[in-house]
Design a protein around this motif. Structure first.
Motif, PDB file in Angstrom:
ATOM      1  N   CYS A 122       0.515 -35.985 -13.241  1.00 41.10           N
ATOM      2  CA  CYS A 122      -0.617 -35.967 -12.310  1.00 41.10           C
ATOM      3  C   CYS A 122      -1.737 -35.114 -12.892  1.00 41.10           C
ATOM      4  O   CYS A 122      -1.568 -34.512 -13.953  1.00 41.10           O
ATOM      5  N   ASP A 123      -2.868 -35.062 -12.200  1.00 42.19           N
ATOM      6  CA  ASP A 123      -4.016 -34.360 -12.781  1.00 42.19           C
ATOM      7  C   ASP A 123      -3.859 -32.847 -12.685  1.00 42.19           C
ATOM      8  O   ASP A 123      -3.056 -32.329 -11.898  1.00 42.19           O
ATOM      9  N   ASP A 125      -5.822 -30.426 -11.564  1.00 42.70           N
ATOM     10  CA  ASP A 125      -6.149 -29.761 -10.291  1.00 42.70           C
ATOM     11  C   ASP A 125      -4.946 -29.752  -9.362  1.00 42.70           C
ATOM     12  O   ASP A 125      -4.649 -28.753  -8.709  1.00 42.70           O
ATOM     13  N   LYS A 153      -0.026 -29.171 -20.890  1.00 47.09           N
ATOM     14  CA  LYS A 153      -0.248 -30.626 -20.757  1.00 47.09           C
ATOM     15  C   LYS A 153      -0.584 -31.218 -22.131  1.00 47.09           C
ATOM     16  O   LYS A 153      -0.031 -32.245 -22.532  1.00 47.09           O
ATOM     17  N   ASP A 170      -0.245 -39.020  -7.197  1.00 46.42           N
ATOM     18  CA  ASP A 170      -1.487 -38.439  -6.680  1.00 46.42           C
ATOM     19  C   ASP A 170      -1.125 -37.608  -5.449  1.00 46.42           C
ATOM     20  O   ASP A 170       0.031 -37.282  -5.238  1.00 46.42           O
TER      21      ASP A 170
END
Ligand code: S3P
Length: 189
Positions: A122-123, A125, A153, A170
């Motif tokens: 996932c991202d 943030d 990452k 997400d």
């Protein structure tokens, strides 16, 4: 029939579970949701679930933080490698691993050969936000968590990308991520 996951390429979870004869191993960075998703995935497939970090803590009779503090990371990695090898042998349905486990070449080779690795991704943030909720991760205490997660990452994605299945999560409900994994498993040969 499980109505929570109705559209996994026409295959119901029970039919997917029947086709899978090896452990499903969740890999990916801290905070991506490996344990939460792993538990739910195991529930959907009616298989057993085990969390590798909890097993390491049980075997050492210490928390992950205490192991890092008392013995250092290399010692933790040795224990992690041994515990995951044992869990693979024990034939669990779903295994959630700590974020560094699949980066170890030996563990990665074992998981790829005897299991199905599922990279949850996932991202940044989201990872920063989720990991900020707990103070139990020694690697994030050594500096700015965002910078550390960014670097991990970068460093680890080449290893994670060797997983047979890649699912990007997400902020949506966990069921949606589990449904995505089931879909990938339904298509997996
Ligand atoms: C680590 C991740 C942690 C735990 C240890 C080291 C890592 O597990 O194994 O703190 O190297 O990324 P989670 O990914 O479950 O947080």
């Amino acid at each position: 029939m499980n109505n929570a996951y109705p559209s996994s390429n026409q295959l119901e979870p029970a039919a997917i579970a029947a086709r899978i004869d090896r452990p499903l191993v969740l890999v990916g960075l801290m905070g991506v949701g490996k344990s939460t998703i792993g538990r739910r995935l195991a529930g959907a497939l009616d298989r057993s679930f085990v969390d590798a970090d909890e097993e390491i803590e049980r075997a050492a009779d210490r928390s992950v933080s205490e192991i890092f503090e008392e013995h250092g990371e290399a010692y933790f990695r040795d224990g992690e490698r041994r515990v995951i090898a044992r869990l693979m042998e024990e034939g669990h349905g779903v295994i959630a691993t700590g974020g560094g486990a699949f980066v170890d070449a030996e563990t990665r080779a074992l998981v790829l050969e005897q299991g199905i690795a599922i990279w949850l991704d996932c991202d940044l943030d989201t990872l920063v936000e989720r990991t900020s909720r707990k103070n139990t991760r020694p690697l994030l205490k050594t500096g700015d968590p965002r910078e550390i997660l960014f670097n991990l990452k970068e460093q680890r994605s080449p290893a994670y990308s060797q997983a047979q299945i890649h699912v990007v999560t997400d902020d949506g409900p966990h069921e949606a991520t589990v449904a995505r994994i089931l879909q990938e498993l339904a298509a997996w040969q």
